[in-house]
Design an enzyme around this catalytic site. Structure first.
Site, PDB file in Angstrom:
ATOM      1  CB  CYS A 380      17.545 -23.734  88.365  1.00 20.57           C
ATOM      2  SG  CYS A 380      16.570 -23.468  86.885  1.00 20.57           S
ATOM      3  CG  HIS A 506      16.766 -19.234  89.883  1.00 15.55           C
ATOM      4  ND1 HIS A 506      18.103 -19.551  89.859  1.00 15.55           N
ATOM      5  CD2 HIS A 506      16.251 -19.674  88.712  1.00 15.55           C
ATOM      6  CE1 HIS A 506      18.384 -20.157  88.711  1.00 15.55           C
ATOM      7  NE2 HIS A 506      17.284 -20.241  88.001  1.00 15.55           N
ATOM      8  CD  GLU A 508      19.043 -18.042  92.986  1.00 12.96           C
ATOM      9  OE1 GLU A 508      18.215 -18.797  93.520  1.00 12.96           O
ATOM     10  OE2 GLU A 508      19.527 -18.266  91.849  1.00 12.96           O
TER      11      GLU A 508
HETATM   12  N1  GLN Z   1      19.596 -25.599  81.796  1.00 11.47           N
HETATM   13  C1  GLN Z   1      18.440 -25.851  82.602  1.00 11.47           C
HETATM   14  C2  GLN Z   1      17.164 -25.424  81.891  1.00 11.47           C
HETATM   15  O1  GLN Z   1      17.189 -24.577  81.009  1.00 11.47           O
HETATM   16  C3  GLN Z   1      18.544 -25.165  83.952  1.00 11.47           C
HETATM   17  C4  GLN Z   1      18.516 -23.690  83.872  1.00 11.47           C
HETATM   18  C5  GLN Z   1      18.997 -23.003  85.125  1.00 11.47           C
HETATM   19  O2  GLN Z   1      19.643 -23.620  85.967  1.00 11.47           O
HETATM   20  N2  GLN Z   1      18.729 -21.717  85.266  1.00 11.47           N
HETATM   21  O3  GLN Z   1      16.117 -25.901  82.202  1.00 11.47           O
END
Ligand code: GLN
Length: 534
Positions: A380, A506, A508
């Site tokens: 992410c 994600h 995970e």
């Molecule tokens: N801050 C980034 C976004 O909103 C990544 C978000 C995250 O890592 N969950 O796109």
């Protein structure tokens, strides 16, 4: 008609009520029952999505895009439950919907009160989940005695009263501390916490006693007598370094049989616990290990990257390896540099996060992995840092950044799509939940998933700015995963590297000890090869 198990907590928080609930779920499944688990959270936020990770720990995301309490992660990892929005209800949601109904005139002139309107709403949230299952396990967040949890406790008291006597069961998780100076185990906090429950009309039938030392027979007898519990239902919940051993620790004390006895349900003489025994055997006997650096913004709080640490452990189980975690704050990385802080690691993860603090340390970490060919997994924000790093140091876009951090940035390689630009509210408006991703063959990701279409969970607002596609491709960045309409970048990789993968989703969240995330397993495998210089 489903049966209900209510799990409350006493004395202090952080006793592991979520893991205890999940372990009870696993035990019920081992006897062939279909279960679901829900968590009732007493706070007023509608969901934890807007809370700081330092306040609340990880926000766990379900397939249907709910931002929920991290205990739902334990429920999914320990059981076959597929959690959804309904599996996590907060006081905020309850009041929100009662007030909405009042505004719609649905209460026909009545005065709206905690009892019965709020409690009815809570009860319906619990019973709504009971349709296709044999047992509903309901964890009440917080600690008995808190003002906030009273309506929840009152609701489960009512549900018990309105059900047949074998259809509900109260289990209380409590602390039995050992006082070093006196060399004594103390039962008084447990007595008091059960007394609070009894005052509000809940008589727990089973106690799970969290303790650092084994409980003697005398102590169990004393707790049983003073708390009005059968002695065999005083269960020792002893500290363990392996959370996946807890179902077995409970089973050894017949907790499954005691629960099923109370609920008047059939008991299998030989419940199916082999898979649990096998992973514990692997984790206890494995000698080899890999050292994994986790470079993130929320390292100080153990709970902030819960699912990441668990998924790494699962990847370890799949490869018969233990994981040594090297946790590094990305702000410290900015000061001291990866060369010093990441010496001798076999692989590095840069996980998710929000806000600019520590981002340069993450970017520097990605550069270090790319240049030194250290196995790397970015998740992410980890992918977004990968994009920024590649833009700056490979494509020569020196001012590249994300508009999350520099809104007026001249080379916005990570930006907002129009639909996100229009969002005026913060809560529940990110790209959330499971989305499809097409994977190209001949990639690390395809080798891991062995599928061309996968579904993984998302929680972010910003995306790769596709107007830079050609520039990046020209410089050999591999866009290994895209949304089916090819408008969103899901996975980037680098060739000529032992393992370099970054995902916008994600992975995970879907990893389980018995079904490790394919990406985490492949990453750990690559780390082992790197360690062994294979
Ligand atoms: N801050 C980034 C976004 O909103 C990544 C978000 C995250 O890592 N969950 O796109």
């Amino acid at each position: 008609m489903a049966k209900f198990i209510f799990i409350t907590g006493g004395v202090v928080s952080s006793l592991g009520k979520g893991i205890a609930s999940a372990s009870i779920g696993a035990l019920m499944e081992s006897h062939g029952y279909k279960i679901t688990i829900l968590k009732l959270d007493p706070y007023i936020n509608v969901d934890p999505g807007t809370m700081s990770p330092f306040q609340h720990g990880e926000v766990y995301v379900t397939d249907d895009g709910a931002e929920t309490d991290l205990d739902l992660g334990h429920y999914e990892r320990f059981t076959n439950t597929k959690t959804k929005k309904l599996n996590n209800t907060t006081s905020g949601q309850i009041y929100y919907s009662v007030i909405q109904k009042e505004r719609e005139g649905k209460y026909l002139g009545k005065t709206i009160q905690v009892v019965p309107h709020i409690t009815d709403e809570i009860k319906s949230k619990i019973t709504d989940l009971s349709k296709d299952v044999d047992i509903v396990i309901c964890e009440i967040g917080g600690t008995v005695g808190d003002i906030e949890s009273l309506p929840f406790l009152e609701s489960i008291r009512q549900l018990h009263l309105q059900s047949d006597s074998h259809d509900t069961l109260f289990i209380h998780l409590t602390l039995v501390p050992y006082i070093k100076a006196a060399e004594e185990t103390k039962t008084k906090p447990t007595q008091h916490s059960v007394a609070i429950l009894r005052q509000i009309g809940i008589l727990p039938q089973i106690l799970l006693c969290r303790t650092e030392k084994p409980l003697s027979d005398d102590i169990k007898e004393k707790i049983a007598l003073f708390c009005n519990i059968k002695k065999e239902a005083v269960i020792e919940a002893i500290d363990t370094d392996l959370i996946y051993e807890i179902p077995l620790i409970f089973h050894r004390q017949n907790l499954d049989k005691i629960i099923l006895g109370f609920l008047n349900l059939k008991i299998k003489p030989d419940p199916d616990l082999l898979k649990w025994k096998n992973i514990i055997h692997t984790l206890r006997t494995t000698k080899n290990s890999v050292k994994i650096g986790v470079v993130g913004k929320y390292i100080k709080l153990q709970d902030s990257y819960k699912s990441i640490y668990e998924a790494l452990t699962h990847g370890g189980i799949a490869n018969k390896l233990k994981i040594e975690f090297i946790k590094i704050d990305s702000e410290a990385m900015e000061k001291e540099g990866p060369g010093k802080l990441l010496k001798n690691v076999d692989g590095i993860i840069v996980p998710g996060g929000f806000g600019i603090r520590g981002v340069e340390g993450m970017i520097e970490t990605v550069k270090y992995c790319r240049e030194n060919k250290i196995p790397f997994l970015g998740i992410c924000l980890g992918l977004q840092c990968t994009i920024i790093e590649f833009a700056r140091h490979v494509c020569g876009l020196k001012n590249a950044h994300s508009t999350e951090f520099i809104p007026e940035c001249p080379q916005p390689v990570v930006c907002l799509l129009d639909e996100q630009k229009m969002m005026t509210k913060l809560g529940g408006t990110m790209r959330l939940g499971a989305y499809p991703c097409k994977i190209i063959k001949n990639s690390f990701s395809f080798k891991a998933y062995r599928e061309e279409l996968i579904y993984e969970r998302h929680r972010h607002r910003w995306e790769f700015n596709t107007s830079y596609f050609d520039e990046f491709k020209k410089n050999d960045m591999v866009f290994a995963g895209l949304s089916p309409d090819e408008k969103l970048v899901e996975i980037v990789e680098l060739k000529n590297h032992p393992f370099f993968v970054a995902t916008q989703f994600h992975p995970e969240f879907k990893s389980k000890p018995f079904a490790p995330s394919p990406l985490f397993s492949s990453f750990i495998k690559a780390c082992w090869k790197y360690r062994k210089k294979l």
